[in-house]
Design a protein around this motif. Structure first.
Motif, mmCIF file in Angstrom:
data_model
loop_
_atom_site.group_PDB
_atom_site.id
_atom_site.type_symbol
_atom_site.label_atom_id
_atom_site.label_comp_id
_atom_site.label_asym_id
_atom_site.label_seq_id
_atom_site.Cartn_x
_atom_site.Cartn_y
_atom_site.Cartn_z
ATOM 1 N N TYR A 72 0.801 -1.250 0.056
ATOM 2 C CA TYR A 72 0.000 -0.174 -0.048
ATOM 3 C C TYR A 72 0.883 1.349 0.001
ATOM 4 C CZ TYR A 72 -3.950 -3.091 1.447
ATOM 5 O OH TYR A 72 -4.848 -4.111 1.443
ATOM 6 N N PHE A 73 2.129 1.027 0.626
ATOM 7 C CA PHE A 73 2.919 2.293 0.884
ATOM 8 C C PHE A 73 4.089 2.353 -0.158
ATOM 9 C CE2 PHE A 73 1.124 2.249 5.362
ATOM 10 C CZ PHE A 73 0.638 3.697 5.404
ATOM 11 N N SER A 74 3.829 1.763 -1.093
ATOM 12 C CA SER A 74 5.052 1.407 -2.221
ATOM 13 C C SER A 74 4.927 2.880 -3.103
ATOM 14 C CB SER A 74 4.824 0.276 -3.062
ATOM 15 O OG SER A 74 3.786 0.150 -3.771
ATOM 16 N N GLU A 75 4.097 3.546 -3.105
ATOM 17 C CA GLU A 75 4.291 4.794 -3.957
ATOM 18 C C GLU A 75 5.004 6.048 -3.229
ATOM 19 O OE1 GLU A 75 0.445 6.472 -5.095
ATOM 20 O OE2 GLU A 75 -0.857 4.443 -5.058
ATOM 21 N N ASP A 76 5.295 5.902 -2.028
ATOM 22 C CA ASP A 76 6.355 6.718 -1.414
ATOM 23 C C ASP A 76 7.531 6.055 -1.053
ATOM 24 O OD1 ASP A 76 7.654 8.536 -0.173
ATOM 25 O OD2 ASP A 76 5.579 9.479 0.887
ATOM 26 N N GLU A 77 8.653 6.397 -1.716
ATOM 27 C CA GLU A 77 10.143 5.756 -1.233
ATOM 28 C C GLU A 77 10.455 6.166 -0.042
ATOM 29 O OE1 GLU A 77 12.776 8.596 -3.827
ATOM 30 O OE2 GLU A 77 12.500 6.542 -4.417
ATOM 31 N N ASN A 78 9.664 6.957 0.521
ATOM 32 C CA ASN A 78 10.223 7.446 2.011
ATOM 33 C C ASN A 78 9.573 6.710 2.994
ATOM 34 O OD1 ASN A 78 12.167 9.559 0.901
ATOM 35 N ND2 ASN A 78 10.478 10.832 0.309
ATOM 36 N N ILE A 79 8.985 5.862 2.637
ATOM 37 C CA ILE A 79 8.034 5.409 3.723
ATOM 38 C C ILE A 79 8.581 3.611 3.645
ATOM 39 C CG2 ILE A 79 5.697 4.557 4.642
ATOM 40 C CD1 ILE A 79 4.478 6.891 3.315
ATOM 41 N N GLU A 80 8.922 3.485 4.705
ATOM 42 C CA GLU A 80 9.415 2.037 5.085
ATOM 43 C C GLU A 80 9.154 1.198 6.256
ATOM 44 O OE1 GLU A 80 13.980 -0.251 5.272
ATOM 45 O OE2 GLU A 80 13.715 1.828 5.143
ATOM 46 N N ILE A 81 8.677 0.152 6.090
ATOM 47 C CA ILE A 81 8.316 -0.739 7.268
ATOM 48 C C ILE A 81 9.608 -1.751 7.402
ATOM 49 C CG2 ILE A 81 6.854 -2.389 8.129
ATOM 50 C CD1 ILE A 81 4.505 -1.328 6.568
ATOM 51 N N GLN A 82 10.417 -1.479 8.195
ATOM 52 C CA GLN A 82 11.677 -2.270 8.464
ATOM 53 C C GLN A 82 11.344 -3.344 9.366
ATOM 54 O OE1 GLN A 82 15.471 -0.662 10.369
ATOM 55 N NE2 GLN A 82 15.705 0.084 8.399
ATOM 56 N N THR A 83 11.651 -4.509 9.007
ATOM 57 C CA THR A 83 11.578 -5.678 9.839
ATOM 58 C C THR A 83 13.194 -5.974 10.589
ATOM 59 O OG1 THR A 83 10.518 -6.836 8.399
ATOM 60 C CG2 THR A 83 11.578 -8.345 9.862
ATOM 61 N N LEU A 84 13.051 -5.923 11.987
ATOM 62 C CA LEU A 84 14.118 -6.384 12.892
ATOM 63 C C LEU A 84 14.025 -7.563 13.318
ATOM 64 C CD1 LEU A 84 14.180 -3.019 14.996
ATOM 65 C CD2 LEU A 84 15.237 -3.548 12.935
ATOM 66 N N ARG A 85 14.956 -8.459 12.435
ATOM 67 C CA ARG A 85 14.604 -9.906 12.793
ATOM 68 C C ARG A 85 14.733 -10.436 14.154
ATOM 69 N NH1 ARG A 85 14.252 -13.552 8.783
ATOM 70 N NH2 ARG A 85 15.040 -12.148 7.341
ATOM 71 N N GLY A 86 13.799 -11.069 14.638
ATOM 72 C CA GLY A 86 13.813 -11.811 16.192
ATOM 73 C C GLY A 86 13.135 -10.925 16.900
ATOM 74 N N ARG A 87 12.743 -9.501 16.595
ATOM 75 C CA ARG A 87 12.182 -8.451 17.639
ATOM 76 C C ARG A 87 10.827 -7.865 16.913
ATOM 77 N NH1 ARG A 87 15.889 -3.659 19.227
ATOM 78 N NH2 ARG A 87 14.010 -3.193 20.554
ATOM 79 N N GLY A 88 10.965 -7.035 15.874
ATOM 80 C CA GLY A 88 9.568 -6.600 15.203
ATOM 81 C C GLY A 88 9.757 -5.737 14.108
ATOM 82 N N TYR A 89 9.055 -4.476 14.515
ATOM 83 C CA TYR A 89 9.207 -3.686 13.237
ATOM 84 C C TYR A 89 9.490 -2.249 13.631
ATOM 85 C CZ TYR A 89 6.971 -7.788 11.106
ATOM 86 O OH TYR A 89 6.835 -9.203 10.647
ATOM 87 N N LEU A 90 9.878 -1.564 12.574
ATOM 88 C CA LEU A 90 10.107 0.006 12.662
ATOM 89 C C LEU A 90 9.262 0.671 11.491
ATOM 90 C CD1 LEU A 90 13.741 0.917 13.389
ATOM 91 C CD2 LEU A 90 11.897 1.597 14.718
ATOM 92 N N PHE A 91 8.537 1.581 11.637
ATOM 93 C CA PHE A 91 7.793 2.259 10.753
ATOM 94 C C PHE A 91 8.403 3.552 10.360
ATOM 95 C CE2 PHE A 91 4.343 4.911 8.852
ATOM 96 C CZ PHE A 91 3.723 3.905 8.038
ATOM 97 N N LEU A 92 9.102 3.742 9.469
ATOM 98 C CA LEU A 92 9.800 5.258 9.283
ATOM 99 C C LEU A 92 9.383 5.916 8.072
ATOM 100 C CD1 LEU A 92 13.398 3.132 9.312
ATOM 101 C CD2 LEU A 92 12.460 4.474 11.351
ATOM 102 N N VAL A 93 9.350 7.284 8.275
ATOM 103 C CA VAL A 93 8.996 8.067 7.107
ATOM 104 C C VAL A 93 10.100 9.176 7.157
ATOM 105 C CG1 VAL A 93 7.283 10.077 6.270
ATOM 106 C CG2 VAL A 93 6.432 7.976 7.815
ATOM 107 N N LYS A 94 11.074 8.667 6.345
ATOM 108 C CA LYS A 94 12.212 9.632 6.075
ATOM 109 C C LYS A 94 11.837 10.918 5.787
ATOM 110 C CE LYS A 94 14.503 5.317 4.567
ATOM 111 N NZ LYS A 94 15.121 4.531 3.429
#
Length: 238
Positions: free
Chosen positions: A216-238
């Motif tokens: 859904y957020f692929s239209e904005d390259e500055n938005i990233e859902i980053q996976t931290l393996r073994g922990r969880g996620y970071l939702f980043l808006v650059k």
């Protein structure tokens, strides 16, 4: 105010199993329509407006996956439970990618099915008159996410090119991710908050939903859902 019965659209082509489940759901107090042919299901929505769908996968003419996708395109917030003899993980993932919100393997107990139906209604709400209409009277809050605008009360995500109606669970997941700002959202916390438990089954479901949100957020390259393996996620808006 007295609410009506929960309305179920049940789709199963095997007559013996179908009759047992249908009769049992009626005895449990649910209003239920039983359809055997996948191609005839959509016409049942006219004048019935179910609160939840319970679908077999192996159906004549239109299988459960196709049917689920069709239902989901028209009713984005309707809970859909798959009932199936398929036991492989790729089948499970395919079901969630098609838009299913829960999954039960055959054989199953009626008691478990009733619990899952009630849980889905609790999570997603119902279509009872007046229940979902109150949103029109609520103050609508818009959240800017990069070049996107999200309205939580409507589960409406406006991208640079289109409007996406999120499901209830997609909306709850997005809420969990965005409320933490730039902090890590623990995977276990998401599962407990959005799914109610951190079982392997729900964990695979979470993977599917994260993939959906990234798309859904692929239209904005500055938005990233980053996976931290073994922990969880970071939702980043650059």
């Amino acid at each position: 105010m007295i609410m009506g019965k929960t309305k179920i659209l049940y789709v199963e082509d095997e007559p013996n199993l179908g009759q047992i489940v249908y009769d049992s759901l009626l005895l449990k107090g649910f209003e239920t329509i039983w359809e055997k042919d996948g191609a005839k299901v959509m016409s049942k929505f006219h004048g019935y407006s179910p609160d939840i769908c319970v679908l077999d996968i192996m159906l004549p003419n239109v299988d459960g996956y196709q049917l689920c996708e069709h239902i989901r395109s028209k009713y984005p917030n309707l809970p859909i439970i798959f009932l199936t003899a398929k036991t492989e993980t790729p089948d499970l993932v395919k079901g969630f990618e098609a838009g299913g919100t829960d999954y039960m393997r055959k054989p199953f107990s009626i008691e478990e099915l009733v619990i899952r139906i009630n849980n889905q209604i609790k999570i997603h709400g119902s279509n009872k008159s007046g229940v979902n209409k109150t949103i029109e009277r609520e103050e609508l809050q818009e959240i800017k996410i990069g070049t996107y605008t999200y309205t939580p009360n409507r589960y409406e995500l406006v991208t640079p090119t289109k409007t996406i109606n999120l499901s209830n669970r997609e909306g709850e997941l997005l809420k969990q991710l965005t409320e933490m700002g730039s902090k890590v959202v623990e995977r276990k916390d998401i599962l407990l908050q959005v799914w109610g438990d951190d079982s392997f089954f729900n964990s695979r479901n979470l993977d599917v939903y994260i993939k959906k949100l990234r798309n859904y957020f692929s239209e904005d390259e500055n938005i990233e859902i980053q996976t931290l393996r073994g922990r969880g996620y970071l939702f980043l808006v650059k």
